[in-house]
Design a protein around this motif. Structure first.
Motif, PDB file in Angstrom:
ATOM      1  N   SER A  50      48.230  48.651  40.718  1.00  0.00           N
ATOM      2  CA  SER A  50      47.445  49.625  39.971  1.00  0.00           C
ATOM      3  C   SER A  50      47.221  50.803  40.895  1.00  0.00           C
ATOM      4  O   SER A  50      47.063  50.622  42.103  1.00  0.00           O
ATOM      5  CB  SER A  50      46.108  49.006  39.552  1.00  0.00           C
ATOM      6  OG  SER A  50      45.215  50.010  39.132  1.00  0.00           O
TER       7      SER A  50
ATOM      8  N   ASN B  58      48.890  48.332  33.539  1.00  0.00           N
ATOM      9  CA  ASN B  58      47.601  48.759  33.011  1.00  0.00           C
ATOM     10  C   ASN B  58      47.771  49.748  31.864  1.00  0.00           C
ATOM     11  O   ASN B  58      48.640  50.614  31.905  1.00  0.00           O
ATOM     12  CB  ASN B  58      46.745  49.396  34.107  1.00  0.00           C
ATOM     13  CG  ASN B  58      46.083  48.361  34.987  1.00  0.00           C
ATOM     14  OD1 ASN B  58      46.018  47.182  34.639  1.00  0.00           O
ATOM     15  ND2 ASN B  58      45.590  48.800  36.128  1.00  0.00           N
TER      16      ASN B  58
ATOM     17  N   ILE C 145      43.574  43.312  35.143  1.00  0.00           N
ATOM     18  CA  ILE C 145      44.544  44.114  34.392  1.00  0.00           C
ATOM     19  C   ILE C 145      43.804  44.787  33.237  1.00  0.00           C
ATOM     20  O   ILE C 145      42.962  44.175  32.582  1.00  0.00           O
ATOM     21  CB  ILE C 145      45.691  43.216  33.849  1.00  0.00           C
ATOM     22  CG1 ILE C 145      46.498  42.619  35.002  1.00  0.00           C
ATOM     23  CG2 ILE C 145      46.596  43.984  32.888  1.00  0.00           C
ATOM     24  CD1 ILE C 145      47.323  43.602  35.790  1.00  0.00           C
ATOM     25  N   LYS C 146      44.117  46.039  32.997  1.00  0.00           N
ATOM     26  CA  LYS C 146      43.492  46.794  31.903  1.00  0.00           C
ATOM     27  C   LYS C 146      44.351  46.612  30.652  1.00  0.00           C
ATOM     28  O   LYS C 146      45.295  47.351  30.402  1.00  0.00           O
ATOM     29  CB  LYS C 146      43.361  48.279  32.258  1.00  0.00           C
ATOM     30  CG  LYS C 146      42.689  48.555  33.600  1.00  0.00           C
ATOM     31  CD  LYS C 146      41.329  47.894  33.740  1.00  0.00           C
ATOM     32  CE  LYS C 146      40.681  48.222  35.065  1.00  0.00           C
ATOM     33  NZ  LYS C 146      40.518  47.080  35.948  1.00  0.00           N
TER      34      LYS C 146
END
Length: 185
Positions: free
Chosen positions: A41, A74, A175-176
């Motif tokens: 990320s 993400n 994690i988005k």
């Protein structure tokens, strides 16, 4: 633990990279003895702390048939700093020496079962998952690392040995996920 189990085949992928190329897992498996996918990320403090160590691993193993692939899954709507354009900036600013690719649909991340960044998934030449987890045992102090899990696992695979520790619990950023895919924690 969800996703790909140890000793099972990892999900194939064909995804765009910040280098303008399409990256296909099957092609990497034809070329390399060991493939390591590390979910990254652009805004995770743990990724920032590990990025130099990841580059060092790639440099150390690059002539031994090993490739590290950074993957960002993400959702850019939830985390705008993880957009494809921001990934290009991240790669340039950090002078990445490995491919950095985008899983915009999050299908690959979901198939792997990734929880956090940075989480490493180590595959043998057949595409079977042999290690999943931490890069090493000390995110904050590289000089105080006692167990370099990922380095050890790569070395064992290169020697055709069983990976002695195949799973470690990851410390990092969640994690988005897109809301429709999974719960955003």
């Amino acid at each position: 633990m969800t996703g790909t189990e140890i000793d099972n085949y990892a999900p194939d992928f064909e995804l765009p990279g910040v280098d303008g190329e399409v990256h296909h897992l099957a092609r990497y498996l034809e070329t390399f003895k060991v493939v390591c996918v590390i979910f990254l990320s652009n805004q995770c403090p743990e990724v920032d702390l590990y990025i130099e160590r990841i580059k060092q691993l790639q440099k150390y193993f690059q002539n031994q048939g090993v490739i590290i692939i950074g993957m960002n899954a993400n959702d850019a709507m939830i985390s705008p700093t993880d957009s494809f354009e921001k990934m290009k900036e991240f790669a340039a600013n950090n002078q990445l020496n490995f491919p950095y690719i985008r899983d915009v649909t999050q299908d690959v991340a979901e198939s792997f079962g990734v929880d956090k960044t940075p989480e490493a998934f180590l595959l043998d030449r057949e595409g079977k998952l042999r290690y999943r987890g931490l890069i090493d045992d000390n995110v904050n102090q590289p000089e105080a690392v006692k167990i370099a899990y990922l380095h050890q696992a790569i070395s064992q695979l290169l020697e055709d040995e069983e990976v002695s520790k195949s799973y470690t619990e990851v410390i990092g950023c969640s994690i988005k996920w897109r809301c429709s895919t999974m719960n955003n924690e």
